[in-house]
Write a protein that holds these residues in place. Structure first.
Motif, PDB file in Angstrom:
ATOM      1  N   LYS A  18       3.112   3.160  -5.915  1.00 26.31           N
ATOM      2  CA  LYS A  18       3.801   3.215  -5.057  1.00 26.31           C
ATOM      3  C   LYS A  18       3.963   4.794  -4.782  1.00 26.31           C
ATOM      4  O   LYS A  18       3.910   5.148  -3.152  1.00 26.31           O
ATOM      5  CB  LYS A  18       5.086   2.359  -5.269  1.00 26.31           C
ATOM      6  N   ASN A  19       3.835   5.478  -5.343  1.00 27.92           N
ATOM      7  CA  ASN A  19       4.391   6.858  -5.155  1.00 27.92           C
ATOM      8  C   ASN A  19       2.511   7.745  -4.412  1.00 27.92           C
ATOM      9  O   ASN A  19       2.892   8.015  -3.662  1.00 27.92           O
ATOM     10  CB  ASN A  19       4.631   7.689  -6.658  1.00 27.92           C
ATOM     11  N   LYS A  20       1.763   6.862  -5.325  1.00 28.05           N
ATOM     12  CA  LYS A  20       0.267   7.567  -4.248  1.00 28.05           C
ATOM     13  C   LYS A  20       0.436   7.082  -2.983  1.00 28.05           C
ATOM     14  O   LYS A  20       0.143   7.394  -1.646  1.00 28.05           O
ATOM     15  CB  LYS A  20      -0.409   6.634  -4.777  1.00 28.05           C
ATOM     16  N   ILE A  21       0.703   5.062  -2.363  1.00 29.21           N
ATOM     17  CA  ILE A  21       0.711   5.394  -1.394  1.00 29.21           C
ATOM     18  C   ILE A  21       2.322   6.171  -0.269  1.00 29.21           C
ATOM     19  O   ILE A  21       1.711   6.671   0.526  1.00 29.21           O
ATOM     20  CB  ILE A  21       0.933   4.077  -0.898  1.00 29.21           C
ATOM     21  N   GLY A  28       0.966  12.177   5.956  1.00 30.18           N
ATOM     22  CA  GLY A  28       0.745  11.618   7.519  1.00 30.18           C
ATOM     23  C   GLY A  28      -1.343  11.546   7.349  1.00 30.18           C
ATOM     24  O   GLY A  28      -1.614  10.958   8.604  1.00 30.18           O
ATOM     25  N   ILE A  29      -1.412  11.237   5.806  1.00 28.69           N
ATOM     26  CA  ILE A  29      -3.077  10.313   5.381  1.00 28.69           C
ATOM     27  C   ILE A  29      -3.415   8.913   5.714  1.00 28.69           C
ATOM     28  O   ILE A  29      -4.399   8.708   6.533  1.00 28.69           O
ATOM     29  CB  ILE A  29      -3.405  10.883   3.912  1.00 28.69           C
ATOM     30  N   LEU A  30      -2.381   8.662   6.058  1.00 31.52           N
ATOM     31  CA  LEU A  30      -2.009   6.896   6.768  1.00 31.52           C
ATOM     32  C   LEU A  30      -0.556   7.178   7.105  1.00 31.52           C
ATOM     33  O   LEU A  30       0.142   7.483   7.583  1.00 31.52           O
ATOM     34  CB  LEU A  30      -1.072   5.892   5.375  1.00 31.52           C
ATOM     35  N   VAL A  68       5.695  -5.777   7.081  1.00 28.83           N
ATOM     36  CA  VAL A  68       5.540  -7.026   6.820  1.00 28.83           C
ATOM     37  C   VAL A  68       5.183  -7.570   8.040  1.00 28.83           C
ATOM     38  O   VAL A  68       6.215  -7.880   8.485  1.00 28.83           O
ATOM     39  CB  VAL A  68       5.409  -8.109   5.115  1.00 28.83           C
ATOM     40  N   SER A  69       3.927  -8.199   8.438  1.00 29.04           N
ATOM     41  CA  SER A  69       4.017  -8.807   9.604  1.00 29.04           C
ATOM     42  C   SER A  69       3.427  -9.962   9.925  1.00 29.04           C
ATOM     43  O   SER A  69       2.278  -9.649   8.990  1.00 29.04           O
ATOM     44  CB  SER A  69       3.359  -7.878  10.718  1.00 29.04           C
ATOM     45  N   SER A  70       3.186 -10.871  10.309  1.00 30.50           N
ATOM     46  CA  SER A  70       2.529 -12.399   9.981  1.00 30.50           C
ATOM     47  C   SER A  70       2.010 -12.670  11.239  1.00 30.50           C
ATOM     48  O   SER A  70       0.803 -12.836  10.855  1.00 30.50           O
ATOM     49  CB  SER A  70       3.298 -13.423  10.478  1.00 30.50           C
ATOM     50  N   LYS A  71       2.089 -11.850  12.432  1.00 30.99           N
ATOM     51  CA  LYS A  71       1.517 -11.213  13.455  1.00 30.99           C
ATOM     52  C   LYS A  71       0.981 -10.530  14.135  1.00 30.99           C
ATOM     53  O   LYS A  71       2.076  -9.919  14.691  1.00 30.99           O
ATOM     54  CB  LYS A  71       1.753 -12.711  14.560  1.00 30.99           C
ATOM     55  N   PRO A  72      -0.426  -9.519  14.382  1.00 32.96           N
ATOM     56  CA  PRO A  72      -1.169  -9.916  13.123  1.00 32.96           C
ATOM     57  C   PRO A  72      -0.463  -9.316  11.653  1.00 32.96           C
ATOM     58  O   PRO A  72       0.541  -8.974  11.582  1.00 32.96           O
ATOM     59  CB  PRO A  72      -2.028  -8.430  13.567  1.00 32.96           C
ATOM     60  N   LYS A  73      -1.227 -10.788  10.185  1.00 32.88           N
ATOM     61  CA  LYS A  73      -0.874 -11.135   9.396  1.00 32.88           C
ATOM     62  C   LYS A  73      -1.340  -9.280   8.523  1.00 32.88           C
ATOM     63  O   LYS A  73      -2.263  -8.689   8.449  1.00 32.88           O
ATOM     64  CB  LYS A  73      -1.582 -11.960   8.330  1.00 32.88           C
ATOM     65  N   GLY A  74      -0.325  -8.505   7.643  1.00 29.82           N
ATOM     66  CA  GLY A  74      -0.292  -8.217   6.563  1.00 29.82           C
ATOM     67  C   GLY A  74       0.628  -7.034   6.091  1.00 29.82           C
ATOM     68  O   GLY A  74       1.922  -7.179   7.303  1.00 29.82           O
ATOM     69  N   TYR A  75       0.113  -5.845   6.180  1.00 23.35           N
ATOM     70  CA  TYR A  75       1.242  -4.562   5.596  1.00 23.35           C
ATOM     71  C   TYR A  75       0.718  -3.809   6.313  1.00 23.35           C
ATOM     72  O   TYR A  75      -0.294  -3.530   6.433  1.00 23.35           O
ATOM     73  CB  TYR A  75       0.530  -4.434   4.373  1.00 23.35           C
ATOM     74  N   PHE A  76       2.154  -3.165   7.133  1.00 23.00           N
ATOM     75  CA  PHE A  76       1.526  -1.809   8.180  1.00 23.00           C
ATOM     76  C   PHE A  76       2.758  -1.130   7.764  1.00 23.00           C
ATOM     77  O   PHE A  76       3.952  -0.744   7.588  1.00 23.00           O
ATOM     78  CB  PHE A  76       1.657  -1.938   9.651  1.00 23.00           C
ATOM     79  N   VAL A  77       2.034   0.363   7.524  1.00 30.17           N
ATOM     80  CA  VAL A  77       2.544   1.388   7.860  1.00 30.17           C
ATOM     81  C   VAL A  77       4.632   1.755   9.652  1.00 30.17           C
ATOM     82  O   VAL A  77       3.485   1.492   9.644  1.00 30.17           O
ATOM     83  CB  VAL A  77       1.712   3.221   8.078  1.00 30.17           C
ATOM     84  N   ARG A  78       4.967   2.080   8.580  1.00 36.05           N
ATOM     85  CA  ARG A  78       6.517   1.267   9.346  1.00 36.05           C
ATOM     86  C   ARG A  78       6.110   3.060  10.180  1.00 36.05           C
ATOM     87  O   ARG A  78       6.374   3.996   9.822  1.00 36.05           O
ATOM     88  CB  ARG A  78       7.863   1.916   8.564  1.00 36.05           C
ATOM     89  N   GLU A  79       6.806   3.078  11.305  1.00 34.60           N
ATOM     90  CA  GLU A  79       6.954   4.007  12.917  1.00 34.60           C
ATOM     91  C   GLU A  79       7.724   4.523  12.323  1.00 34.60           C
ATOM     92  O   GLU A  79       7.778   5.947  12.246  1.00 34.60           O
ATOM     93  CB  GLU A  79       6.805   3.014  13.986  1.00 34.60           C
ATOM     94  N   VAL A  80       9.433   4.856  11.854  1.00 37.01           N
ATOM     95  CA  VAL A  80      10.423   4.967  11.765  1.00 37.01           C
ATOM     96  C   VAL A  80      10.809   5.254  10.245  1.00 37.01           C
ATOM     97  O   VAL A  80      11.403   3.928   9.785  1.00 37.01           O
ATOM     98  CB  VAL A  80      11.753   5.177  12.565  1.00 37.01           C
TER      99      VAL A  80
END
Length: 482
Positions: A18-21, A28-30, A68-80
């Motif tokens: 968790k800390n590394k991510i 800003g790397i991710l 987390v999203s179902s469409k598209p499926k996966g984990y995404f970096v949150r905007e805010v």
């Protein structure tokens, strides 16, 4: 997404992930909107269970860094990115605003045991150097004194600060019993529940306790060899809009690092531009053995954004606690009003004793004696630890302070080392208690030399060496079995 973990430190693997991510997102790397690899792919890459990665991802979702999203499926970096705070509405037993974490409880337990006498203790900071001069006082005279001892002490503090190029009046000084009390009053005046305070990491657990007890969200900024990582700080300020930045620029506890002059000026520039006040603690500044004492942030401040906190508790007679806050008149006045509201006791006797100690010249003399005494102890411990560098122990001889901060070899398990050393009669502060949210990489230990004689230093280092050997053997056995 390239990340690494260390199985030998005391931080659970899911927190390391968790800390590394989290670091990569803040830096800003991710970038925002980036899809992270599936849990199974990360698990295979790091050789951990899928549940470990799932738990890390869930923690990041709870803290507002992933969605987390179902469409598209996966984990995404949150905007805010916004911290998520829990609202507690339960019966009395569960209505406490703060509960001690395991790390903070361990820190306090070790500190209490550090004076028990059953261990060679490198754990607590306990100055034990006796006053070599007779300090005789007439207590009847102290009780009958008509002068306001608090104001007299403030004047004495102003004179002492002027030697550090800090020029203030009595109205800029508020007396308290200890630095943590000062921090608590500042937090009470300025913080609302959920406000953020940025602290240097590693950080003393007691300091984190104060901030969290006042409802603060504590966020950690990394440290480099020259002090606070200011690039990291700028990103954290942009993300969290903190109410305060807390720092120990002189002989930082636990690392012993002193912030460079260049970084002090840059820190003031960053915080001044963002209107973020700074709390500067200098509780170990009197224990400098070599090198130049740099100007304080308070002395360099042109924008009235710094509160300066210092103490006599390590340099004056044991048990007579007095510390102080220096700052803008308006702030000091409000702290004084808050103290009057919460506290009726007037420490006339302790203030009177301290005044006489300072005015007689004994305070300056004692500081010189303490410096010489503890310089010698630092040198003894440092020299005794040198052979352990061949076994992978890493440390820098500090310019001052009352401890040496050591990095453990990768093949030494931090938790097993602490247990083994304790069984053999050695007590110290494990590095994990100074990292509120865990860490990755090699472990650390803080070895405090303030309350041990040369004989116990020899014995303690011998125990540490033996415990490292045992821990290393256990690690090799684990490697062979795996």
């Amino acid at each position: 997404m390239k990340i690494s973990i260390n199985r030998n430190n005391d931080t659970p693997l899911y927190i390391q992930i968790k800390n590394k991510i989290k670091e990569k997102i803040i830096s800003g790397i991710l970038p925002t909107g980036l899809k992270l690899p599936p849990e199974r792919a990360v698990a295979e890459d790091l050789h951990v269970s899928r549940n470990t990665v799932v738990r890390a991802y869930q923690e990041l979702i709870a803290e507002g860094f992933l969605v987390v999203s179902s469409k598209p499926k996966g984990y995404f970096v949150r905007e805010v990115i916004k911290p998520v705070y829990e609202t507690v509405l339960h019966p009395l037993a569960n209505m406490r605003r703060y509960n001690y974490t395991e790390k903070e409880t361990l820190f306090e337990d070790i500190f209490r045991r550090s004076t028990a006498g059953e261990y060679v203790s490198f754990a607590g900071i306990n100055v034990n150097y006796p006053d070599t001069d007779d300090f005789l006082v007439n207590f009847k005279e102290l009780y009958e004194c008509d002068e306001n001892e608090a104001n007299r002490l403030k004047r004495n503090i102003c004179k002492m600060l002027s030697a550090k190029d800090i020029f203030v009046s009595e109205k800029n000084i508020q007396l308290v019993s200890e630095t943590t009390q000062a921090l608590g009053y500042i937090m009470s005046l300025y913080l609302r529940d959920g406000d953020t305070v940025i602290v240097e990491e590693p950080v003393v657990a007691g300091t984190v306790n104060v901030f969290r007890n006042k409802g603060a969200n504590v966020v950690c900024v990394k440290m480099n060899e020259d002090g606070m990582d200011l690039n990291d700080l700028q990103r954290l300020i942009e993300t969290y809009c903190p109410r305060f930045v807390y720092t120990m620029p002189n002989l930082h506890n636990p690392t012993g690092i002193s912030m460079t002059l260049e970084n002090r000026l840059k820190l003031l520039e960053i915080c001044g531009r963002r209107n973020v006040p700074i709390i500067e603690e200098n509780s170990l500044g009197d224990f400098r053995y070599e090198g130049s004492e740099l100007p304080s942030l308070y002395a360099l401040d042109k924008n009235r954004i710094v509160l300066y906190v210092d103490t006599f508790n390590l340099t004056f007679l044991p048990g007579i606690n007095t510390a102080f806050v220096a700052g803008p008149v308006e702030t000091i006045d409000m702290i004084g009003r808050l103290i009057v509201t919460e506290q009726n006791t007037i420490y006339k006797i302790s203030h009177a004793l301290l005044n006489r100690f300072i005015e007689s010249g004994r305070m300056d003399k004692r500081k010189k004696q303490l410096t010489e005494f503890y310089r010698n102890k630092r040198d003894v411990l440092s020299n005794r630890l040198l052979p352990l560098k061949e076994q992978g122990l890493s440390f820098e001889k500090p310019e001052g302070g009352l401890y040496i901060w050591c990095k453990l070899p990768d093949d030494v398990n931090e938790k097993k080392l602490f247990i083994t050393a304790g069984e053999k009669g050695l007590l110290y502060m494990p590095g994990s208690v100074f990292f509120p949210y865990g860490y990755s990489g090699s472990g650390y230990i803080r070895l405090c030399f303030s309350n041990v004689c040369s004989k116990d230093i020899d014995r303690g280092v011998d125990i540490l060496k033996a415990a490292m050997d045992i821990s290393r053997d256990n690690f090799m056995d684990w490697r062979k079995k795996s």
